[in-house]
Design a protein around this motif. Structure first.
Motif, PDB file in Angstrom:
ATOM      1  N   UNK A 163       0.836  -1.250   0.074  1.00 19.91           N
ATOM      2  CA  UNK A 163      -0.105  -0.140  -0.046  1.00 19.91           C
ATOM      3  C   UNK A 163       0.955   1.195   0.101  1.00 19.91           C
ATOM      4  N   UNK A 164       2.054   1.360   0.896  1.00 15.70           N
ATOM      5  CA  UNK A 164       2.958   2.367   0.804  1.00 15.70           C
ATOM      6  C   UNK A 164       4.047   2.471  -0.174  1.00 15.70           C
ATOM      7  N   UNK A 165       4.277   1.126  -0.644  1.00 18.96           N
ATOM      8  CA  UNK A 165       5.331   1.004  -1.473  1.00 18.96           C
ATOM      9  C   UNK A 165       5.772   1.828  -2.331  1.00 18.96           C
ATOM     10  N   UNK A 166       4.803   2.466  -3.364  1.00 23.43           N
ATOM     11  CA  UNK A 166       5.165   3.539  -4.251  1.00 23.43           C
ATOM     12  C   UNK A 166       5.815   4.614  -3.908  1.00 23.43           C
ATOM     13  N   UNK A 167       5.603   4.925  -2.677  1.00 29.95           N
ATOM     14  CA  UNK A 167       6.240   6.206  -1.817  1.00 29.95           C
ATOM     15  C   UNK A 167       7.695   6.126  -1.362  1.00 29.95           C
ATOM     16  N   UNK A 168       8.204   4.917  -1.791  1.00 25.20           N
ATOM     17  CA  UNK A 168       9.538   4.732  -1.210  1.00 25.20           C
ATOM     18  C   UNK A 168      10.445   3.823  -2.179  1.00 25.20           C
ATOM     19  N   UNK A 186      -5.049 -10.822  -4.290  1.00 29.46           N
ATOM     20  CA  UNK A 186      -6.074 -10.709  -5.358  1.00 29.46           C
ATOM     21  C   UNK A 186      -5.929  -9.699  -6.227  1.00 29.46           C
ATOM     22  N   UNK A 187      -6.451  -9.868  -7.487  1.00 29.80           N
ATOM     23  CA  UNK A 187      -6.331  -8.687  -8.049  1.00 29.80           C
ATOM     24  C   UNK A 187      -7.712  -8.273  -8.819  1.00 29.80           C
ATOM     25  N   UNK A 188      -8.682  -8.816  -8.093  1.00 30.63           N
ATOM     26  CA  UNK A 188     -10.172  -8.634  -8.280  1.00 30.63           C
ATOM     27  C   UNK A 188     -10.668  -7.869  -6.831  1.00 30.63           C
ATOM     28  N   UNK A 198     -10.115  -3.411   6.408  1.00 28.90           N
ATOM     29  CA  UNK A 198     -10.100  -2.089   6.207  1.00 28.90           C
ATOM     30  C   UNK A 198      -8.448  -1.807   5.626  1.00 28.90           C
ATOM     31  N   UNK A 199      -8.305  -0.784   5.039  1.00 28.24           N
ATOM     32  CA  UNK A 199      -6.796  -0.136   5.067  1.00 28.24           C
ATOM     33  C   UNK A 199      -6.919   1.328   5.323  1.00 28.24           C
ATOM     34  N   UNK A 200      -5.653   1.777   5.635  1.00 27.04           N
ATOM     35  CA  UNK A 200      -5.468   3.104   6.216  1.00 27.04           C
ATOM     36  C   UNK A 200      -4.616   3.836   5.172  1.00 27.04           C
ATOM     37  N   UNK A 201      -5.420   4.739   4.277  1.00 26.38           N
ATOM     38  CA  UNK A 201      -4.614   5.323   3.261  1.00 26.38           C
ATOM     39  C   UNK A 201      -4.910   6.880   3.022  1.00 26.38           C
ATOM     40  N   UNK A 202      -3.714   7.742   2.897  1.00 26.28           N
ATOM     41  CA  UNK A 202      -4.120   9.265   2.943  1.00 26.28           C
ATOM     42  C   UNK A 202      -4.852   9.927   4.184  1.00 26.28           C
ATOM     43  N   UNK A 203      -4.589   9.330   5.277  1.00 21.91           N
ATOM     44  CA  UNK A 203      -5.043   9.579   6.609  1.00 21.91           C
ATOM     45  C   UNK A 203      -6.603   9.281   6.731  1.00 21.91           C
ATOM     46  N   UNK A 212     -10.132  -2.251  -1.058  1.00 26.64           N
ATOM     47  CA  UNK A 212      -9.415  -3.394  -1.756  1.00 26.64           C
ATOM     48  C   UNK A 212      -9.056  -2.730  -3.340  1.00 26.64           C
ATOM     49  N   UNK A 213      -9.672  -2.061  -3.784  1.00 27.96           N
ATOM     50  CA  UNK A 213      -9.586  -1.324  -5.109  1.00 27.96           C
ATOM     51  C   UNK A 213      -8.107  -0.305  -5.089  1.00 27.96           C
ATOM     52  N   UNK A 214      -8.341   0.385  -3.922  1.00 27.51           N
ATOM     53  CA  UNK A 214      -6.840   1.207  -3.606  1.00 27.51           C
ATOM     54  C   UNK A 214      -5.867   0.348  -3.512  1.00 27.51           C
ATOM     55  N   UNK A 215      -5.972  -0.578  -2.807  1.00 26.61           N
ATOM     56  CA  UNK A 215      -4.798  -1.777  -2.364  1.00 26.61           C
ATOM     57  C   UNK A 215      -4.300  -2.290  -3.702  1.00 26.61           C
ATOM     58  N   UNK A 216      -4.988  -2.850  -4.426  1.00 24.99           N
ATOM     59  CA  UNK A 216      -4.806  -3.215  -5.682  1.00 24.99           C
ATOM     60  C   UNK A 216      -4.034  -2.501  -6.766  1.00 24.99           C
ATOM     61  N   UNK A 217      -4.478  -0.981  -6.664  1.00 27.88           N
ATOM     62  CA  UNK A 217      -3.826  -0.234  -7.888  1.00 27.88           C
ATOM     63  C   UNK A 217      -2.571   0.300  -7.301  1.00 27.88           C
ATOM     64  N   UNK A 218      -2.382   0.171  -5.760  1.00 25.92           N
ATOM     65  CA  UNK A 218      -1.031   0.585  -5.322  1.00 25.92           C
ATOM     66  C   UNK A 218      -0.214  -0.492  -5.430  1.00 25.92           C
TER      67      UNK A 218
END
Length: 495
Positions: A163-168, A186-188, A198-203, A212-218
């Motif tokens: 989830x935070x990988x692209x930032x680093x 998953x990719x679906x 749940x995920x925690x993203x952008x505060x 799940x969509x945000x996690x997949x895209x990241x």
């Protein structure tokens, strides 16, 4: 002219003799840069081989000889998985996210130097939580910076949910971290919503399909960025029967298209005692044969890793063993300086052994192919302490490495964890029943020693067992028994 360093078969079944290693290194043994190269697979680029040849998680061959270490410096996490509960800990349990002690970067540095001085097999330092290495980035970066300065010859790698990988990614490349593991289940997003509450993203906390969509895209973005920078990526996927088991075929296709180096499909660990959502709701994990069947379906896609042990976030030692309890904070010296002598000596000795092993394996595989008959498949469980040898007593084994011999050759296909059968010199029938259950589908057990009682019980269960190939290379032993089983005597030279 210097004489080559020789390793006896018996010595590989015993703890490493550090003084002997030093003597071997000083006697003019072959260098790891020359002899070790003989183990390179023919279909692998030399540059890639140089990066993975001593990495036990990225090379099945290397895992016989080299150890990893995880330091638990990153406890914070930005997603919740239905199979995870980081609060539970048992010193005898091997499960991702589990730790006995959380470390500061300074404590991690002291521990790594101590382990490097005492465990000559150590080649890789990883940060795998117990939370997420990229989300708890300040601690991850501080730890790697300290270690890279004091132990420059150790490989650095991280595990992340992505989830935070692209930032680093840029910072990872700058720090020469060239091995990254991403857990992608998953990719679906509809399937992802069943795995991640749940995920925690952008505060902000996100739930359901949106999360799940945000996690997949990241995850896909992070994988593509790593590939573009030439960083080797391993994908971990947890096989959850009835949730994503068949879907992992699609995951394999996606990650291959985006440049993943390896795909590691792991069984769900589901026990109510762990307090996970899946454990408490009765979601079962796959059987060993179900896992193998899925892995077999994935052949031809992204290259599979089959030797994973689902390590703790504070694991120390060879895959299949954990020496973490030997290096708790209260046992570490206050002041410690890195001494590379033991690790250098070990690498020089192992370089020669690896070359011999590769040649023995080639001979065994060729013999199996020559002797192959239609339907001539053999699933073999091997008791081993490492070194690629049949060198463990049946009653002392905590796991069996599983190999498959077919008309195509000999391949490593997985492992089966078991409880020790021998307790204080006596065998426990209840434990043996558990071992037999764990050996579902196995045709033959190879070990360095086995008593008549367990051997007879295995025979009654339809499993042959033999200690007649003790201390041989695993592939050589399998080649010999393959010939015996299918009516052809194979003469395989053993070093």
């Amino acid at each position: 002219m210097n004489q080559p360093v020789m390793i006896s078969l018996e010595s590989l079944a015993k703890p490493i003799d550090v003084e002997a290693l030093k003597a071997a290194a000083n006697s003019g043994g072959c260098s790891s840069s020359s002899c070790g190269s003989s183990a390179k697979p023919e279909d692998m680029d030399a540059d890639v081989w140089e990066r993975i040849k001593d990495h036990p998680c990225y090379s099945e061959e290397a895992h016989h000889y080299f150890a990893r270490m995880h330091v638990a410096v990153a406890p914070a996490c930005n997603i919740q998985c239905n199979y995870c509960n980081r609060k539970y800990d048992c010193a005898n349990e091997s499960r991702p996210g589990v730790v006995s002690e959380k470390l500061t970067p300074d404590q991690a540095k002291r521990k790594v130097i101590t382990v490097a001085n005492e465990v000559p097999q150590l080649s890789v330092l990883g940060i795998a939580g117990p939370g997420d290495a990229c989300y708890d980035w300040k601690k991850t970066k501080a730890t790697f910076s300290e270690i890279a300065r004091d132990i420059p010859d150790i490989k650095l790698c991280i595990s992340t949910n992505g989830l935070a990988l692209p930032d680093h990614v840029d910072e990872l490349a700058e720090m020469n971290v060239d091995h990254v593991t991403i857990t992608i289940n998953m990719v679906d997003p509809e399937i992802g919503a069943k795995i991640y509450p749940w995920i925690y993203y952008q505060h902000k906390r996100w739930t359901g399909i949106e999360a799940a969509t945000i996690l997949h895209e990241r995850q896909m973005l992070g994988l593509e960025m790593l590939t573009a920078r030439g960083i080797l990526t391993k994908i971990n996927s947890v096989m959850i029967p009835g949730v994503n088991d068949e879907h992992l075929i699609e995951v394999n296709r996606w990650v291959k298209e985006r440049g993943a180096f390896l795909h590691n499909v792991m069984p769900l660990i589901s026990d109510p005692a762990h307090g996970t959502h899946y454990g408490l709701t009765g979601q079962r994990g796959p059987t060993a044969m179900e896992l193998k069947a899925l892995q077999d379906k994935l052949d031809g896609g992204a290259k599979l890793m089959r030797h994973c042990r689902q390590c703790r976030a504070d694991a120390v030692g060879l895959l299949g063993e954990d020496r973490g309890q030997e290096f708790t904070l209260d046992q570490l010296p206050e002041e410690v300086a890195y001494d590379p002598a033991k690790r250098t000596a070990y690498r020089e000795v192992v370089a020669k052994e690896r070359g011999d092993h590769v040649e023995a394996k080639k001979a065994a595989v060729a013999s199996v192919k020559d002797a192959a008959v239609e339907g001539g498949n053999l699933l073999v469980a091997v008791a081993t302490k490492g070194g690629g040898r049949v060198n463990e007593h049946f009653g002392h084994a905590k796991e069996f490495q599983v190999y498959e011999a077919t008309p195509k050759g000999i391949t490593f296909v997985g492992h089966r964890k078991v409880e020790n059968y021998c307790m204080g010199g006596f065998g426990e029938d209840a434990t043996l029943d558990g071992i037999i259950a764990a050996l579902e589908g196995i045709d033959l057990v190879l070990c360095s020693k086995i008593g008549d009682c367990p051997k007879d019980m295995l025979t009654e269960a339809g499993i042959d067992a033999t200690d007649s190939h003790a201390f041989e290379y695993i592939e050589s032993a399998i080649g010999a028994v393959y010939g015996e089983r299918f009516g052809t005597e194979l003469e395989v030279e053993v070093a």
